[in-house]
Design an enzyme around this catalytic site. Structure first.
Site, PDB file in Angstrom:
ATOM      1  N   SER A 184      31.456  47.641  34.652  1.00  0.00           N
ATOM      2  CA  SER A 184      30.743  46.433  35.069  1.00  0.00           C
ATOM      3  C   SER A 184      29.494  46.274  34.219  1.00  0.00           C
ATOM      4  CB  SER A 184      30.352  46.522  36.549  1.00  0.00           C
ATOM      5  OG  SER A 184      31.465  46.355  37.369  1.00  0.00           O
ATOM      6  N   LYS A 186      35.803  51.862  35.807  1.00  0.00           N
ATOM      7  CA  LYS A 186      35.530  50.478  36.174  1.00  0.00           C
ATOM      8  C   LYS A 186      34.256  50.110  35.437  1.00  0.00           C
ATOM      9  CE  LYS A 186      33.789  47.873  40.117  1.00  0.00           C
ATOM     10  NZ  LYS A 186      33.048  47.051  39.250  1.00  0.00           N
ATOM     11  N   ASP A 206      33.243  39.381  36.260  1.00  0.00           N
ATOM     12  CA  ASP A 206      34.316  38.406  36.462  1.00  0.00           C
ATOM     13  C   ASP A 206      34.184  37.194  35.532  1.00  0.00           C
ATOM     14  OD1 ASP A 206      34.220  40.281  38.453  1.00  0.00           O
ATOM     15  OD2 ASP A 206      34.230  38.874  40.128  1.00  0.00           O
ATOM     16  N   GLU A 207      32.923  36.812  35.234  1.00  0.00           N
ATOM     17  CA  GLU A 207      32.706  35.609  34.441  1.00  0.00           C
ATOM     18  C   GLU A 207      33.072  35.779  32.975  1.00  0.00           C
ATOM     19  OE1 GLU A 207      30.872  37.383  36.428  1.00  0.00           O
ATOM     20  OE2 GLU A 207      28.735  36.975  36.250  1.00  0.00           O
ATOM     21  N   THR A 264      29.774  48.086  45.281  1.00  0.00           N
ATOM     22  CA  THR A 264      28.575  47.235  45.276  1.00  0.00           C
ATOM     23  C   THR A 264      28.748  46.096  46.274  1.00  0.00           C
ATOM     24  OG1 THR A 264      28.389  47.698  42.919  1.00  0.00           O
ATOM     25  CG2 THR A 264      27.072  45.880  43.759  1.00  0.00           C
ATOM     26  N   TYR A 312      32.628  54.721  37.779  1.00  0.00           N
ATOM     27  CA  TYR A 312      32.191  53.341  37.992  1.00  0.00           C
ATOM     28  C   TYR A 312      30.895  53.112  37.211  1.00  0.00           C
ATOM     29  CZ  TYR A 312      30.667  49.281  40.892  1.00  0.00           C
ATOM     30  OH  TYR A 312      30.236  48.068  41.345  1.00  0.00           O
TER      31      TYR A 312
HETATM   32  C1  LIG Z   1      26.804  43.331  40.298  1.00  0.00           C
HETATM   33  C2  LIG Z   1      28.150  43.055  40.912  1.00  0.00           C
HETATM   34  O1  LIG Z   1      28.264  42.896  42.098  1.00  0.00           O
HETATM   35  N1  LIG Z   1      29.156  42.994  40.097  1.00  0.00           N
HETATM   36  C3  LIG Z   1      30.484  42.739  40.550  1.00  0.00           C
HETATM   37  C4  LIG Z   1      31.363  43.873  40.199  1.00  0.00           C
HETATM   38  O2  LIG Z   1      31.020  44.805  39.542  1.00  0.00           O
HETATM   39  C5  LIG Z   1      31.074  41.475  39.966  1.00  0.00           C
HETATM   40  O3  LIG Z   1      32.321  41.224  40.554  1.00  0.00           O
HETATM   41  C6  LIG Z   1      30.158  40.278  40.176  1.00  0.00           C
HETATM   42  O4  LIG Z   1      29.912  40.095  41.542  1.00  0.00           O
HETATM   43  C7  LIG Z   1      30.748  39.005  39.590  1.00  0.00           C
HETATM   44  O5  LIG Z   1      31.025  39.198  38.242  1.00  0.00           O
HETATM   45  C8  LIG Z   1      29.849  37.814  39.780  1.00  0.00           C
HETATM   46  O6  LIG Z   1      28.697  37.935  38.989  1.00  0.00           O
HETATM   47  C1  LIG Z   2      32.631  44.510  41.923  1.00  0.00           C
HETATM   48  C2  LIG Z   2      32.819  45.872  42.308  1.00  0.00           C
HETATM   49  O1  LIG Z   2      33.673  46.527  41.817  1.00  0.00           O
HETATM   50  C3  LIG Z   2      32.030  46.399  43.365  1.00  0.00           C
HETATM   51  O2  LIG Z   2      31.637  45.624  44.196  1.00  0.00           O
HETATM   52  O3  LIG Z   2      31.797  47.595  43.414  1.00  0.00           O
END
Ligand SMILES: CC(=O)N[C@H](C=O)[C@@H](O)[C@H](O)[C@H](O)CO
Ligand SMILES: CC(=O)C(=O)O
Length: 333
Positions: A200, A198, A225-226, A76, A168
């Site tokens: 998210s 992974k 991350d938060e 992403t 993912y």
């Molecule tokens: C939607 C997106 O980009 N998610 C990222 C990874 O999955 C995260 O690393 C976020 O960028 C991060 O948690 C900040 O919101």
């Molecule tokens: C955050 C993450 O893993 C991605 O950018 O795909």
């Protein structure tokens, strides 16, 4: 690095380094992916072309300034779905080449809307010497059930059976409402190279159910991350995220504090990250802002994002970078 027509790596230096898998046996290693993994941004020229010349300095920045030794490329954060197949190959090659002897693991995201493109990228990742591949669910025509998604993933994984394979899960981007734990149901039966996830998403019950059925050779990496600390409590093996590009050091301290049972310290660091991200969200945080913030903090000229994302102005990113330094105590409030 270029590949010969029969798919052999033409850069023996790189391939020799990364032969912890044996292609003849087509069984991936059980070398677990743990700790912090930076989801890399894609360097573009001001004209919008991929600029691989920045990847060498980018690797050095991650290793030397952020203490980060694994990367997740073309995901992403790397705008993987906005890049052409050839651009994604060039990036994968360069990260493997520049990461040689410096990075522990280079995971290449190979998910595409087209199964054929994903398979081509999976084969290429194996030939290039990547340490693993990851695949996002296709999101234009969406799989109708966990079983259909597993079939898609299986066909991609089969193109590179010697590489550890990670699913993912990022429901907010794919629009897929299936729970990850349903997708993992029996997945190793159809994907012998399956090595983890992974995750998210914010549904920590779903994540917990993934952890509870996870065999020891899988890695479950958290990607919001938060709220990483909550996922560590639930049993995450590590984290993949965009902010580890510029907060790697601080989040490594969070991981150590958690490992040492110092929850107070881990929480203090998590709250710092939350402060930075919530400040950024108030300013309209998106990938473009995130990328420009990385440029400000690292000094690497990573360029604009690609359309349909719009560039973020430098003063806006500078004010975020200032907040980041204040919160981390690197500068007086
Ligand atoms: C939607 C997106 O980009 N998610 C990222 C990874 O999955 C995260 O690393 C976020 O960028 C991060 O948690 C900040 O919101
Ligand atoms: C955050 C993450 O893993 C991605 O950018 O795909």
């Amino acid at each position: 690095m270029r590949l010969s027509s029969h798919g052999k790596c033409l850069n023996p230096e790189v391939c020799a380094f990364r032969t912890h898998t044996n292609p003849l046996m087509a069984t991936p290693s059980n070398r677990k992916l743990t700790g912090l993994v930076a989801a890399t941004f894609t360097p573009l020229t001001p004209q919008g072309d991929v600029d691989v010349s920045l990847i060498g300095p980018y690797v050095d920045y991650l290793v030397e300034q952020q203490g980060v030794r694994s990367v997740f490329v073309n995901g992403t954060t790397g705008e993987g779905l906005s890049l052409s197949v050839d651009e994604r190959k060039d990036l994968a090659e360069e990260w493997c080449l520049r990461g040689k002897d410096k990075l522990e693991q280079v995971i290449v995201h190979v998910g595409c809307l087209s199964l054929k493109d994903s398979q081509e990228l999976a084969r290429h990742a194996a030939e290039t010497g990547a340490d693993g591949i990851a695949v996002i669910a296709p999101s234009f025509f969406k799989p109708s059930s966990p079983d259909t998604l597993r079939r898609f993933l299986q066909e991609v994984a089969a193109a590179a059976p010697e590489l550890p394979f990670y699913y993912y899960h990022i429901p907010a981007m794919t629009g897929l409402s299936m729970r990850a734990c349903e997708i993992l149901e029996g997945i190793e039966d159809s994907i012998p190279s399956f090595r983890g996830l992974k995750f998210s998403g914010g549904d920590l019950m779903d994540f917990g159910q993934c952890v509870s059925k996870c065999p020891p050779h899988w890695s479950l990496l958290y990607g919001v991350d938060e709220q990483l600390l909550s996922a560590l409590v639930m049993g995450a093996s590590g984290a993949v995220g965009s902010t580890y590009n510029y907060l790697g050091n601080r989040v490594s301290s969070l991981l150590s504090a958690f490992d040492e049972g110092d929850l107070g310290k881990a929480r203090t660091i998590q709250f710092q990250i939350q402060d930075i991200i919530s400040y950024a969200v108030k300013q309209g945080f998106d990938l473009a802002v995130n990328k420009q913030l990385m440029c400000e903090v690292s000094g690497l000229p990573l360029g604009p994002p690609r359309l349909p994302l719009l560039p973020c102005s430098s003063p806006r990113a500078q004010s975020l970078a200032q907040r980041l330094r204040q919160v981390l105590g690197l500068q007086k409030m």
